[in-house]
Design an enzyme around this catalytic site. Structure first.
Site, mmCIF file in Angstrom:
data_model
loop_
_atom_site.group_PDB
_atom_site.id
_atom_site.type_symbol
_atom_site.label_atom_id
_atom_site.label_comp_id
_atom_site.label_asym_id
_atom_site.label_seq_id
_atom_site.Cartn_x
_atom_site.Cartn_y
_atom_site.Cartn_z
ATOM 1 N N THR A 13 44.119 41.305 53.741
ATOM 2 C CA THR A 13 44.895 41.885 52.638
ATOM 3 C C THR A 13 44.104 41.997 51.340
ATOM 4 O O THR A 13 44.558 42.636 50.399
ATOM 5 C CB THR A 13 46.154 41.040 52.373
ATOM 6 O OG1 THR A 13 45.765 39.686 52.074
ATOM 7 C CG2 THR A 13 47.077 41.040 53.585
ATOM 8 N N VAL A 16 38.057 43.428 49.969
ATOM 9 C CA VAL A 16 36.998 43.596 50.963
ATOM 10 C C VAL A 16 37.583 43.730 52.357
ATOM 11 O O VAL A 16 37.129 44.545 53.166
ATOM 12 C CB VAL A 16 35.984 42.440 50.884
ATOM 13 C CG1 VAL A 16 34.976 42.513 52.033
ATOM 14 C CG2 VAL A 16 35.247 42.463 49.552
ATOM 15 N N SER A 42 51.686 36.579 53.789
ATOM 16 C CA SER A 42 51.488 37.989 54.148
ATOM 17 C C SER A 42 51.877 38.281 55.592
ATOM 18 O O SER A 42 51.934 39.459 55.986
ATOM 19 C CB SER A 42 50.023 38.390 53.946
ATOM 20 O OG SER A 42 49.641 38.259 52.597
ATOM 21 N N CYS A 130 26.386 40.797 47.194
ATOM 22 C CA CYS A 130 26.416 42.248 46.989
ATOM 23 C C CYS A 130 25.193 42.752 46.216
ATOM 24 O O CYS A 130 24.554 43.741 46.612
ATOM 25 C CB CYS A 130 27.704 42.663 46.285
ATOM 26 S SG CYS A 130 28.080 41.738 44.784
ATOM 27 N N SER A 160 35.247 45.139 39.840
ATOM 28 C CA SER A 160 35.745 44.980 41.207
ATOM 29 C C SER A 160 35.014 43.872 41.940
ATOM 30 O O SER A 160 35.485 43.391 42.976
ATOM 31 C CB SER A 160 35.633 46.297 41.973
ATOM 32 O OG SER A 160 34.326 46.817 41.890
ATOM 33 N N ARG A 236 28.405 41.258 33.588
ATOM 34 C CA ARG A 236 29.634 41.979 33.934
ATOM 35 C C ARG A 236 29.844 43.087 32.919
ATOM 36 O O ARG A 236 29.758 42.858 31.706
ATOM 37 C CB ARG A 236 30.837 41.033 33.926
ATOM 38 C CG ARG A 236 32.130 41.672 34.428
ATOM 39 C CD ARG A 236 32.126 41.834 35.929
ATOM 40 N NE ARG A 236 32.182 40.556 36.616
ATOM 41 C CZ ARG A 236 31.963 40.397 37.912
ATOM 42 N NH1 ARG A 236 31.646 41.440 38.662
ATOM 43 N NH2 ARG A 236 32.023 39.190 38.464
ATOM 44 N N HIS A 243 27.914 48.562 41.493
ATOM 45 C CA HIS A 243 26.994 47.798 40.653
ATOM 46 C C HIS A 243 25.731 48.610 40.376
ATOM 47 O O HIS A 243 25.304 49.423 41.200
ATOM 48 C CB HIS A 243 26.582 46.498 41.344
ATOM 49 C CG HIS A 243 27.672 45.486 41.479
ATOM 50 N ND1 HIS A 243 28.870 45.590 40.832
ATOM 51 C CD2 HIS A 243 27.721 44.322 42.206
ATOM 52 C CE1 HIS A 243 29.628 44.533 41.152
ATOM 53 N NE2 HIS A 243 28.946 43.762 41.971
#
Length: 336
Positions: A13, A16, A42, A130, A160, A236, A243
């Site tokens: 959920t 990612v 969930s 990432c 994000s 950030r 990015h």
């Protein structure tokens, strides 16, 4: 031809996890059974997968029996909680958290760079950070020409990267500013709208943050370069998604700008930008919702004759997380 697979998504959920489901469809992975797993609150809610409704299940130790692969999109503590049960079930666990990235018996894999390492797994494979993925994809072609000895890196990371809460906070703060109201600061340490924050993650203990040290610690494993030195500053920025990273690297042997451009252009999963809409560089918007890492502004480092500087952008939810994990799965399922 790839056989039909039974696949679980732990954390289905979250941002990612949802992207993993989307990419499994997009890559046309033959899924005979999809098992979306999340928290008990969930459980029972429905998600769409290949045009059908699939019920989310509450994650438990017995949730993984019979699966071929499990894609992990949960935080490190939850990943450590379920990893033993996943391995016991016989499934291969491809984990996006930081929990296992530096464990020597767990492959840390970017398929285009060190895909062969994935086949050395003992039931568990780690997906890198990432920014590490995006930066290393940008320099991997150059590393084939000469070993990279050191890198100075500055990241410009979208909100994000902090999940749905980061996106919601930037949205809410921009709306508040437009109304002349004071923005509420909750997810980030300072206001992110119309601002930048040069500190991501927790302190590492050496005046750097954990996020900053990942570039060196993970880069050494992925590039098979144990002496690689990286000086990284993570920032950030008020960008929704994708990015951007500035990299200055030093190679063991001098690599010309022309040779570097040719190597980057030829590398799988990378796009060299020299003239894109009149620009010699990519932006975060250019790279959103796709899997290529775009690289531009390759030039000589004016402080070091063996140095090169470049700029790159990549979608950190896709190639920086979900797509990389699905690509690892695909690599193993195809056996090549």
């Amino acid at each position: 031809m790839m056989k039909e697979l039974k696949i679980g998504v732990l954390g289905a959920t979250g941002a990612v996890g949802q992207e993993m489901l989307k990419i499994l469809e997009e890559y046309d992975i033959p899924v005979s059974e999809l098992r979306p797993l999340a928290s008990a609150r969930s459980a029972g809610s429905l998600i769409k997968f290949k045009g059908k409704d699939v019920a989310i299940q509450a994650a438990a130790d017995e949730s993984f029996e019979g699966l071929d692969f499990v894609l992990g999109a949960v935080e490190g503590d939850m990943s450590r909680r379920f990893a033993p049960a996943i391995k016991k079930s016989g499934a291969v666990y491809i984990d996006n958290s930081s929990a296992f990235r530096l464990e020597p018996d767990v492959p840390l894999v970017v398929p285009e760079i060190n895909g062969a390492d994935a086949f050395e797994n003992k039931g568990l494979i780690a997906n890198p950070n990432c920014c590490t993925i995006i930066a290393l994809m940008a320099v991997a072609g150059i590393a084939k020409l000469s070993e990279i000895e050191s890198m100075v890196v500055c990241t410009y990371q979208a909100v994000s990267g902090a999940g749905q809460a980061g996106i919601a906070e930037l949205d809410a703060q921009m709306a508040a500013l437009a109304k002349g109201e004071k923005p509420v600061v909750k997810t980030f340490a300072a206001q992110i709208a119309m601002n930048v924050i040069p500190f991501i993650d927790a302190p590492y203990g050496n005046d750097y943050t954990k996020e900053e040290m990942k570039m060196q610690n993970e880069g050494r494993r992925i590039l098979h370069c144990p002496d690689l030195k990286v000086n990284c500053t993570c920032v950030r920025v008020p960008v929704m998604r994708s990015h951007s990273i500035a990299v200055t690297l030093r190679t063991k042997e001098k690599v010309s700008v022309e040779a570097a451009k040719a190597a980057v252009a030829a590398y799988p999963g990378v796009r060299l930008i020299e003239d894109y809409e009149g620009r010699c560089y990519p932006t975060p918007l250019d790279t959103t919702d796709q899997d290529l890492v775009w690289v531009g502004r390759i030039r000589e480092d004016l402080t070091d004759e063996k140095g090169l500087t470049l700029w790159c952008c990549g979608d950190q939810i896709r190639k920086g997380a979900a797509s990389n994990a699905v690509q690892i799965l695909k690599l193993l399922a195809e056996g090549k």
